[in-house]
Scaffold this active site. Structure first.
Site, PDB file in Angstrom:
ATOM      1  N   GLY A  46      -5.515   5.300  37.468  1.00 61.53           N
ATOM      2  CA  GLY A  46      -4.518   4.412  37.457  1.00 61.53           C
ATOM      3  C   GLY A  46      -3.706   4.422  38.937  1.00 61.53           C
ATOM      4  N   GLN A  51       3.490   2.814  44.126  1.00 56.89           N
ATOM      5  CA  GLN A  51       2.912   4.150  44.410  1.00 56.89           C
ATOM      6  C   GLN A  51       2.458   4.134  45.788  1.00 56.89           C
ATOM      7  OE1 GLN A  51       0.742   5.025  40.709  1.00 56.89           O
ATOM      8  NE2 GLN A  51       1.412   6.827  41.202  1.00 56.89           N
ATOM      9  N   HIS A 131       1.589   3.653  31.353  1.00 61.02           N
ATOM     10  CA  HIS A 131       2.071   4.353  32.483  1.00 61.02           C
ATOM     11  C   HIS A 131       2.103   3.353  33.558  1.00 61.02           C
ATOM     12  CE1 HIS A 131       1.727   8.329  35.000  1.00 61.02           C
ATOM     13  NE2 HIS A 131       1.697   7.205  35.728  1.00 61.02           N
ATOM     14  N   GLU A 132       1.275   2.693  33.718  1.00 60.10           N
ATOM     15  CA  GLU A 132       1.018   1.878  35.250  1.00 60.10           C
ATOM     16  C   GLU A 132       1.991   0.778  34.979  1.00 60.10           C
ATOM     17  OE1 GLU A 132      -0.159   3.193  37.708  1.00 60.10           O
ATOM     18  OE2 GLU A 132      -1.487   4.591  36.523  1.00 60.10           O
ATOM     19  N   HIS A 135       5.648   2.012  35.617  1.00 64.54           N
ATOM     20  CA  HIS A 135       5.814   2.129  37.359  1.00 64.54           C
ATOM     21  C   HIS A 135       6.476   0.941  37.824  1.00 64.54           C
ATOM     22  CE1 HIS A 135       4.164   5.973  38.906  1.00 64.54           C
ATOM     23  NE2 HIS A 135       3.187   5.925  38.265  1.00 64.54           N
TER      24      HIS A 135
HETATM   25 NI    NI Z   1       1.667   7.215  37.769  1.00 61.56          NI
END
Ligand code: NI
Length: 151
Positions: A46, A51, A131-132, A135
């Site tokens: 992912g 990021q 998790h994504e 972010h």
């Molecule tokens: Ni991450």
């Protein structure tokens, strides 16, 4: 397609709240392509736009090879159960922690063609979705980590 440099933990970019995408432009599609290539090259399952230095609500997930999900403006609309499993992040290479996440998650997102879809995930896919999505709100797995793993 092009690989993009991945921002690492400690960079303020990862702590920002990302803006929604209001129009899917060719530039957004190129970004999605580049994010998929970058994620695969780094061996991750992912990757979120911040990021790669882009503060927009966009993420890609591939927990099963060849099955890529593109999530534009994702929103978790349902979750249930609990799991405590190992989790890492391409922005924190080589490190892992145990996190507490829902066992099942449903996320509503838009794909590059503008289609709104619901994706239901269990286990690893549920973790990846959480998790994504985190972010995009400037949250990292270490914020929800319950145990650090040191090799
Ligand atoms: Ni991450």
């Amino acid at each position: 397609m092009a690989k993009i440099k991945i921002v690492k933990f400690g960079d303020e970019t990862l702590r920002k709240v990302c803006r929604p995408v209001d129009e899917i432009t060719p530039r957004i599609c190129t970004l999605l392509d580049d994010m998929i290539e970058t994620m695969r090259d780094a061996g991750g399952c992912g990757l979120a736009a911040p990021q790669v230095g882009v503060l927009r609500r966009i993420a890609v997930i591939e927990v099963e090879e060849g099955k890529v999900y593109e999530l534009i403006n994702p929103k978790i609309i349902a979750f249930s159960g609990e799991q405590r499993e190992q989790e890492g992040c391409l922005s924190n290479p080589g490190a892992y922690g145990i996190t507490k996440r829902p066992k099942r998650v449903t996320v509503r997102a838009t794909d590059r063609h503008g289609n709104v879809y619901d994706l239901e995930g269990e286990d690893l896919l549920a973790r990846a979705i959480c998790h994504e999505c985190d972010h995009l709100d400037g949250k990292l797995y270490t914020d929800v980590e319950i145990k650090e793993i040191k090799d």
